[in-house]
Enzyme design. Structure first.
Site, PDB file in Angstrom:
ATOM      1  N   TYR A 190      -1.009  -0.562  10.252  1.00 41.44           N
ATOM      2  CA  TYR A 190      -1.155  -1.235   8.963  1.00 41.44           C
ATOM      3  C   TYR A 190       0.074  -1.000   8.091  1.00 41.44           C
ATOM      4  CZ  TYR A 190      -3.048  -2.270   4.298  1.00 41.44           C
ATOM      5  OH  TYR A 190      -3.251  -2.775   3.033  1.00 41.44           O
ATOM      6  N   LYS A 227       2.824  -3.688   6.380  1.00 35.22           N
ATOM      7  CA  LYS A 227       3.127  -3.769   4.950  1.00 35.22           C
ATOM      8  C   LYS A 227       4.614  -3.536   4.672  1.00 35.22           C
ATOM      9  CE  LYS A 227      -0.728  -5.060   3.409  1.00 35.22           C
ATOM     10  NZ  LYS A 227      -0.818  -6.408   2.782  1.00 35.22           N
ATOM     11  N   HIS A 287     -13.041   2.413   2.283  1.00 35.23           N
ATOM     12  CA  HIS A 287     -12.205   3.495   1.786  1.00 35.23           C
ATOM     13  C   HIS A 287     -13.074   4.594   1.176  1.00 35.23           C
ATOM     14  CE1 HIS A 287      -8.946   0.332   1.805  1.00 35.23           C
ATOM     15  NE2 HIS A 287      -8.347   1.346   2.392  1.00 35.23           N
ATOM     16  N   SER A 306       0.841  -1.192   0.000  1.00 35.65           N
ATOM     17  CA  SER A 306       0.000   0.000   0.000  1.00 35.65           C
ATOM     18  C   SER A 306       0.883   1.251   0.000  1.00 35.65           C
ATOM     19  CB  SER A 306      -0.903   0.019   1.236  1.00 35.65           C
ATOM     20  OG  SER A 306      -1.494   1.277   1.435  1.00 35.65           O
ATOM     21  N   SER A 307       0.361   2.334  -0.561  1.00 40.22           N
ATOM     22  CA  SER A 307       1.112   3.589  -0.582  1.00 40.22           C
ATOM     23  C   SER A 307       1.267   4.189   0.806  1.00 40.22           C
ATOM     24  CB  SER A 307       0.418   4.607  -1.492  1.00 40.22           C
ATOM     25  OG  SER A 307      -0.901   4.879  -1.031  1.00 40.22           O
ATOM     26  N   CYS A 308       0.528   3.687   1.801  1.00 41.55           N
ATOM     27  CA  CYS A 308       0.639   4.238   3.157  1.00 41.55           C
ATOM     28  C   CYS A 308       1.951   3.845   3.834  1.00 41.55           C
ATOM     29  CB  CYS A 308      -0.541   3.809   4.021  1.00 41.55           C
ATOM     30  SG  CYS A 308      -0.525   2.072   4.483  1.00 41.55           S
TER      31      CYS A 308
END
Length: 324
Positions: free
Chosen positions: A138, A142, A181, A109-111
């Site tokens: 989270y 990742k 989301h 994920s981009s987070c």
């Protein structure tokens, strides 16, 4: 002469990402898909995962299984988000290595990137600053998946790769009114407001945060390319320290602009009011996907047409639920 098929395990095949990958792979005549529902295989159960890989002759793994959600879900269930994702990643990656699986692709994920990373975000921004607090557990899980892949590559000589998608949407998304989301949440909110004849509806935050969105079918195509491009070509753009590749659309919009576009697609004509008591999250998340694009991938689905097809899928799923 018959050619044996490549047995590919798609972990999380019922989720939005996993189902898109499974649809894409189903079109390949040389592929034999291997899938398990969570009721059949609990990926947080180490013994069950090891037994599965020991029994099945798996050639490739797409690791798309994850506990996911929006800002509220991340902030409400931080322990569940970090625990379940860490367990899934560790169990699948380790069991795949034990079973001799040489090629694996982990979905992130981009987070994973710092809250204030320079824009557009490049892969080398990983671990260069503080994460966005609302989804830090989270994100850490990742990041751990990336480092698991890199570590197994370095120590055992396997070829485990990672892709980091931007914000995704499309068929199979979670339209829960609280835990989804932003795109599915707004589609449902505007749809229900339209049906009720509401004069207005609420958008969380200031609406000025900028987000990049990618249709899940474009991601699925990128995943197949990232998995199968020759090793020397993949690592000509990736590095041992940053073996993951960003996958994004290449452009972003404000959340307010997104809301107005969704309202137009859904047909909601009321006012959109900002709830400034709610968080915006990271101010901006636009990723550089130059490395992935250098491997021959380009997104094909623009945001407006993607939203229209996603809303159509939502309506169809609603009708199916009523019929059931």
């Amino acid at each position: 002469m018959t050619t044996s098929k490549t047995r590919i395990f798609v972990a999380g095949h019922r989720g939005m990402v996993g189902s898109a990958i499974a649809r894409r792979l189903a079109a390949e005549p040389h592929v034999e898909l291997v899938v398990r529902a969570s009721s059949e295989l609990d990926l947080t159960d180490q013994a069950a995962v090891r037994a599965f890989f020991a029994d099945e002759r798996i050639d490739q793994v797409y690791l798309a299984a994850a506990r996911v959600g929006g800002i509220r879900a991340n902030d409400t269930y931080p322990a569940e988000f970090i625990y379940r994702n860490l367990m899934i990643e560790a169990n699948v990656i380790h069991a795949a290595w034990e079973a001799g699986v040489e090629r694996l692709l982990a979905l992130g994920s981009s987070c994973i990137y710092p809250k204030f990373a320079p824009q557009p975000i490049v892969e080398d921004s990983l671990l260069t600053g503080e994460l966005e607090p609302t989804n830090e557990p989270y994100a850490i899980a990742k990041i751990a998946a990336i480092k698991l892949c890199e570590s197994y590559n370095r120590q055992y000589g396997v070829d485990y790769r990672s892709v980091m998608p931007t914000n995704l949407y499309g068929p199979g998304d979670n339209f829960h009114p609280l835990d989804s989301h932003v795109i599915p949440a707004l589609i449902r909110r505007f749809h229900e407001a339209k049906l009720s004849g509401a004069a207005s509806t609420v958008l969380w935050g200031s609406g000025q945060a900028r987000r990049e969105f990618l249709h899940v079918d474009d991601l699925a195509e990128a995943c197949v390319i990232a998995m199968n491009v020759p090793r020397e070509r993949y690592y000509s753009v990736a590095t041992e320290r940053c073996s993951h590749l960003n996958v994004g659309y290449g452009d972003d919009v404000t959340v307010r602009e997104l809301a107005e576009l969704i309202a137009s697609v859904v047909g909601f004509e009321g006012r959109i009011e900002q709830d400034l008591s709610k968080p915006d999250g990271t101010p901006r998340k636009l990723m550089s996907s130059a490395r992935m694009m250098s491997l021959g991938w380009q997104p094909k689905i623009d945001l407006k047409s993607g939203l229209a097809s996603t809303y159509a899928w939502f309506l169809e799923s609603q009708q199916q639920q009523v019929a059931a």
